[in-house]
Design a protein around this motif. Structure first.
Motif, PDB file in Angstrom:
ATOM      1  N   ILE A   1      47.313  36.265  65.149  1.00 34.78           N
ATOM      2  CA  ILE A   1      48.705  36.127  65.568  1.00 34.78           C
ATOM      3  C   ILE A   1      49.036  34.639  65.543  1.00 34.78           C
ATOM      4  CG2 ILE A   1      50.414  36.503  67.377  1.00 34.78           C
ATOM      5  CD1 ILE A   1      48.645  38.726  68.478  1.00 34.78           C
ATOM      6  N   VAL A   2      50.077  34.280  64.812  1.00 34.86           N
ATOM      7  CA  VAL A   2      50.529  32.890  64.750  1.00 34.86           C
ATOM      8  C   VAL A   2      51.843  32.790  65.507  1.00 34.86           C
ATOM      9  CG1 VAL A   2      51.115  30.941  63.271  1.00 34.86           C
ATOM     10  CG2 VAL A   2      49.449  32.634  62.485  1.00 34.86           C
ATOM     11  N   LEU A   3      51.864  31.984  66.545  1.00 34.25           N
ATOM     12  CA  LEU A   3      53.071  31.778  67.343  1.00 34.25           C
ATOM     13  C   LEU A   3      53.581  30.366  67.081  1.00 34.25           C
ATOM     14  CD1 LEU A   3      51.883  33.378  70.707  1.00 34.25           C
ATOM     15  CD2 LEU A   3      53.429  34.391  69.034  1.00 34.25           C
ATOM     16  N   GLY A   4      54.614  30.258  66.262  1.00 39.46           N
ATOM     17  CA  GLY A   4      55.183  28.946  65.968  1.00 39.46           C
ATOM     18  C   GLY A   4      56.039  28.490  67.130  1.00 39.46           C
ATOM     19  N   ASP A   5      55.450  27.773  68.058  1.00 34.99           N
ATOM     20  CA  ASP A   5      56.125  27.400  69.293  1.00 34.99           C
ATOM     21  C   ASP A   5      56.252  25.882  69.369  1.00 34.99           C
ATOM     22  OD1 ASP A   5      56.579  29.361  71.864  1.00 34.99           O
ATOM     23  OD2 ASP A   5      56.414  27.269  72.462  1.00 34.99           O
ATOM     24  N   LYS A   6      57.233  25.405  70.126  1.00 36.69           N
ATOM     25  CA  LYS A   6      57.399  23.962  70.292  1.00 36.69           C
ATOM     26  C   LYS A   6      56.459  23.394  71.343  1.00 36.69           C
ATOM     27  CE  LYS A   6      62.185  23.625  68.734  1.00 36.69           C
ATOM     28  NZ  LYS A   6      63.572  23.248  69.089  1.00 36.69           N
ATOM     29  N   SER A   7      55.692  24.247  71.970  1.00 35.03           N
ATOM     30  CA  SER A   7      54.746  23.786  72.983  1.00 35.03           C
ATOM     31  C   SER A   7      53.531  23.145  72.313  1.00 35.03           C
ATOM     32  CB  SER A   7      54.316  24.954  73.871  1.00 35.03           C
ATOM     33  OG  SER A   7      53.739  25.986  73.098  1.00 35.03           O
ATOM     34  N   GLU A   8      52.589  22.735  73.135  1.00 33.93           N
ATOM     35  CA  GLU A   8      51.405  22.027  72.648  1.00 33.93           C
ATOM     36  C   GLU A   8      50.603  22.878  71.668  1.00 33.93           C
ATOM     37  OE1 GLU A   8      47.296  20.096  74.559  1.00 33.93           O
ATOM     38  OE2 GLU A   8      48.745  21.180  75.803  1.00 33.93           O
ATOM     39  N   GLN A   9      50.070  22.219  70.651  1.00 33.32           N
ATOM     40  CA  GLN A   9      49.206  22.879  69.672  1.00 33.32           C
ATOM     41  C   GLN A   9      48.005  23.495  70.384  1.00 33.32           C
ATOM     42  OE1 GLN A   9      46.833  20.303  67.114  1.00 33.32           O
ATOM     43  NE2 GLN A   9      47.632  21.354  65.319  1.00 33.32           N
ATOM     44  N   LYS A  10      47.711  24.753  70.058  1.00 32.97           N
ATOM     45  CA  LYS A  10      46.666  25.451  70.803  1.00 32.97           C
ATOM     46  C   LYS A  10      46.113  26.608  69.980  1.00 32.97           C
ATOM     47  CE  LYS A  10      46.520  24.855  74.890  1.00 32.97           C
ATOM     48  NZ  LYS A  10      45.819  23.953  75.838  1.00 32.97           N
ATOM     49  N   ALA A  11      44.833  26.920  70.195  1.00 29.25           N
ATOM     50  CA  ALA A  11      44.204  28.095  69.587  1.00 29.25           C
ATOM     51  C   ALA A  11      43.388  28.804  70.657  1.00 29.25           C
ATOM     52  CB  ALA A  11      43.317  27.698  68.416  1.00 29.25           C
ATOM     53  N   PHE A  12      43.377  30.137  70.589  1.00 27.20           N
ATOM     54  CA  PHE A  12      42.698  30.921  71.624  1.00 27.20           C
ATOM     55  C   PHE A  12      42.264  32.251  71.025  1.00 27.20           C
ATOM     56  CE2 PHE A  12      43.285  33.814  75.461  1.00 27.20           C
ATOM     57  CZ  PHE A  12      42.040  33.507  76.003  1.00 27.20           C
ATOM     58  N   LYS A  13      41.010  32.611  71.255  1.00 30.18           N
ATOM     59  CA  LYS A  13      40.503  33.909  70.818  1.00 30.18           C
ATOM     60  C   LYS A  13      40.433  34.835  72.021  1.00 30.18           C
ATOM     61  CE  LYS A  13      37.917  32.936  66.614  1.00 30.18           C
ATOM     62  NZ  LYS A  13      36.640  33.136  65.886  1.00 30.18           N
ATOM     63  N   TYR A  14      41.035  36.007  71.855  1.00 32.93           N
ATOM     64  CA  TYR A  14      41.114  36.943  72.974  1.00 32.93           C
ATOM     65  C   TYR A  14      40.825  38.347  72.474  1.00 32.93           C
ATOM     66  CZ  TYR A  14      43.018  39.310  77.095  1.00 32.93           C
ATOM     67  OH  TYR A  14      43.178  40.090  78.210  1.00 32.93           O
ATOM     68  N   THR A  15      39.781  38.944  72.995  1.00 32.98           N
ATOM     69  CA  THR A  15      39.360  40.306  72.640  1.00 32.98           C
ATOM     70  C   THR A  15      39.331  40.527  71.126  1.00 32.98           C
ATOM     71  OG1 THR A  15      41.617  41.212  72.784  1.00 32.98           O
ATOM     72  CG2 THR A  15      40.290  41.215  74.801  1.00 32.98           C
TER      73      THR A  15
ATOM     74  N   ILE B   1      40.958  38.876  68.840  1.00 37.28           N
ATOM     75  CA  ILE B   1      42.184  38.457  68.156  1.00 37.28           C
ATOM     76  C   ILE B   1      42.258  36.930  68.171  1.00 37.28           C
ATOM     77  CG2 ILE B   1      44.698  38.617  68.103  1.00 37.28           C
ATOM     78  CD1 ILE B   1      44.412  41.163  69.834  1.00 37.28           C
ATOM     79  N   THR B   2      42.468  36.343  67.011  1.00 41.44           N
ATOM     80  CA  THR B   2      42.659  34.901  66.926  1.00 41.44           C
ATOM     81  C   THR B   2      44.147  34.606  67.024  1.00 41.44           C
ATOM     82  OG1 THR B   2      40.716  34.664  65.492  1.00 41.44           O
ATOM     83  CG2 THR B   2      42.288  32.844  65.523  1.00 41.44           C
ATOM     84  N   CYS B   3      44.529  33.854  68.030  1.00 39.82           N
ATOM     85  CA  CYS B   3      45.941  33.523  68.234  1.00 39.82           C
ATOM     86  C   CYS B   3      46.075  32.007  68.316  1.00 39.82           C
ATOM     87  CB  CYS B   3      46.463  34.177  69.514  1.00 39.82           C
ATOM     88  SG  CYS B   3      48.244  33.998  69.742  1.00 39.82           S
ATOM     89  N   PHE B   4      47.037  31.460  67.590  1.00 38.44           N
ATOM     90  CA  PHE B   4      47.188  30.006  67.644  1.00 38.44           C
ATOM     91  C   PHE B   4      48.632  29.587  67.417  1.00 38.44           C
ATOM     92  CE2 PHE B   4      46.168  30.995  63.233  1.00 38.44           C
ATOM     93  CZ  PHE B   4      46.999  30.172  62.489  1.00 38.44           C
TER      94      PHE B   4
ATOM     95  N   GLU C   1      38.303  31.399  61.518  1.00 37.61           N
ATOM     96  CA  GLU C   1      38.305  30.156  62.272  1.00 37.61           C
ATOM     97  C   GLU C   1      39.604  29.393  62.033  1.00 37.61           C
ATOM     98  OE1 GLU C   1      36.079  29.094  64.483  1.00 37.61           O
ATOM     99  OE2 GLU C   1      34.960  30.969  64.203  1.00 37.61           O
ATOM    100  N   VAL C   2      40.066  28.709  63.079  1.00 41.11           N
ATOM    101  CA  VAL C   2      41.294  27.920  63.015  1.00 41.11           C
ATOM    102  C   VAL C   2      40.941  26.445  63.121  1.00 41.11           C
ATOM    103  CG1 VAL C   2      43.533  27.458  64.078  1.00 41.11           C
ATOM    104  CG2 VAL C   2      42.603  29.773  64.088  1.00 41.11           C
ATOM    105  N   GLU C   3      41.510  25.645  62.242  1.00 43.58           N
ATOM    106  CA  GLU C   3      41.335  24.198  62.300  1.00 43.58           C
ATOM    107  C   GLU C   3      42.674  23.579  62.698  1.00 43.58           C
ATOM    108  OE1 GLU C   3      40.008  22.984  58.464  1.00 43.58           O
ATOM    109  OE2 GLU C   3      38.318  24.396  58.422  1.00 43.58           O
ATOM    110  N   LEU C   4      42.747  23.049  63.903  1.00 42.68           N
ATOM    111  CA  LEU C   4      43.963  22.385  64.366  1.00 42.68           C
ATOM    112  C   LEU C   4      43.966  20.956  63.841  1.00 42.68           C
ATOM    113  CD1 LEU C   4      44.132  23.666  68.062  1.00 42.68           C
ATOM    114  CD2 LEU C   4      45.273  24.594  66.041  1.00 42.68           C
TER     115      LEU C   4
END
Length: 317
Positions: free
Chosen positions: A270-284, A286-289, A309-312
């Motif tokens: 799941i890619v969330l293009g948000d104006k908040s801080e750059q972040k990546a998180f794996k949950y159950t 699911i890779t979300c960043f 894998e996500v490279e920020l």
């Protein structure tokens, strides 16, 4: 229910999350992308191809501003955005194996494209310049695909979700240089097996969701497991199996297309293009960043479907 008529809640939590593999086992090979029923042999073959595609990479950028605003500080930011984009394209054009996919997400304009906006002709020309910039990198033009996702303030008929793709008028000049560019809705989902033969169901959404979710909280999230707002956001949308579990008064949704926002079965990414801080998180599983705001701080992300894998990344300066 108490004797005085008050309904007392002792515990309030999310509905249980169904594991992706459990969902797929019940669906018996049904393809949610409209491909009918996929035989088990074909699924195994595609999974094998995914593991072998070790060099495949998706590059995701959000807030790629193209316009020329009248405001001087904002104009400086836009100019820097185009310069930074050229640096990113040059960098990936020079690597041994170029990325399979570039995802460019809006907003594509530093100002909301509302009724007061009067620079559509200029924005159209800027899209053309972007096409020229991409076409000048021959390896990227030949071997990479470019996917464009509109932002919440880009040109469109309404603010309701899902938002349709960018208007044809704006993108015609770009398509002259990049004929195979892909223009999709917001949110969008794609399964790379249709183009790259890689079974990676992916959801992409951009809406400044974290800010809206926090404003709509009735009870502050517990900090027992984590105090990170982004991790709370990821847990919320995955357990709700919906990209925007907000009241319609906060975010209108075109009801006939609400299914486009559902997260069932759960995607790999799941890619969330948000104006908040750059972040990546794996949950159950699911890779979300969130790739961050490219216009504001030069941040972006690269995703490798083979390893999930996500490279920020970020540009200096």
């Amino acid at each position: 229910l108490l004797s005085n008529g008050i309904f007392q809640v002792n515990t309030c939590g999310f509905p249980p999350l169904e594991d992706r593999e459990a969902s797929l086992s019940l669906l018996m090979g049904l393809d949610f992308f409209g491909g009918g029923v996929i035989p088990t042999e074909e699924t195994l073959r595609l999974s094998s191809l995914e593991k072998k595609a070790v060099n495949d990479m998706f590059v995701i950028l959000s807030d790629v501003w193209l316009d020329n605003p009248e405001d001087v500080p904002m104009c400086y930011l836009v100019e820097k955005t185009m310069e930074k984009l050229a640096v990113v394209l040059d960098g990936y054009d020079s690597v041994e194996v170029v990325p399979s996919l570039f995802v460019l997400m809006g907003n594509f304009c530093s100002r909301p494209c509302n009724l007061a906006f009067s620079s559509f002709e200029e924005l159209r020309l800027q899209f053309g310049k972007l096409g020229e910039m991409i076409a000048a990198r021959s390896r990227l033009k030949e071997h990479s695909r470019f996917l464009f996702v509109p932002g919440p303030d880009d040109a469109g008929p309404s603010k309701a979700l899902p938002r349709c793709a960018l208007p044809k008028y704006l993108i015609e000049e770009l398509q002259k240089h990049i004929p195979n560019a892909i223009f999709v809705s917001n949110p969008c989902r794609f399964d790379m097996k249709s183009t790259l033969k890689i079974p990676t169901p992916t959801r992409i959404k951009i809406l400044d969701l974290l800010y809206r979710m926090r404003r709509s909280c009735l009870i502050p999230p517990t900090s027992e497991e984590t105090s990170d707002p982004f991790e709370h956001l990821v847990a919320t949308i995955t357990h709700q199996s919906h990209l925007c579990p907000l009241p319609l008064t906060v975010q209108p949704i075109i009801w006939n297309y609400d299914h486009c926002l559902r997260l069932y079965p759960t995607p790999h990414v799941i890619v969330l293009g948000d104006k908040s801080e750059q972040k990546a998180f794996k949950y159950t599983g699911i890779t979300c960043f969130n790739p961050g705001s490219f216009a504001n701080d030069g941040t972006f992300a690269a995703y490798r479907p083979c390893t999930k894998e996500v490279e920020l990344s970020a540009l200096e300066g």
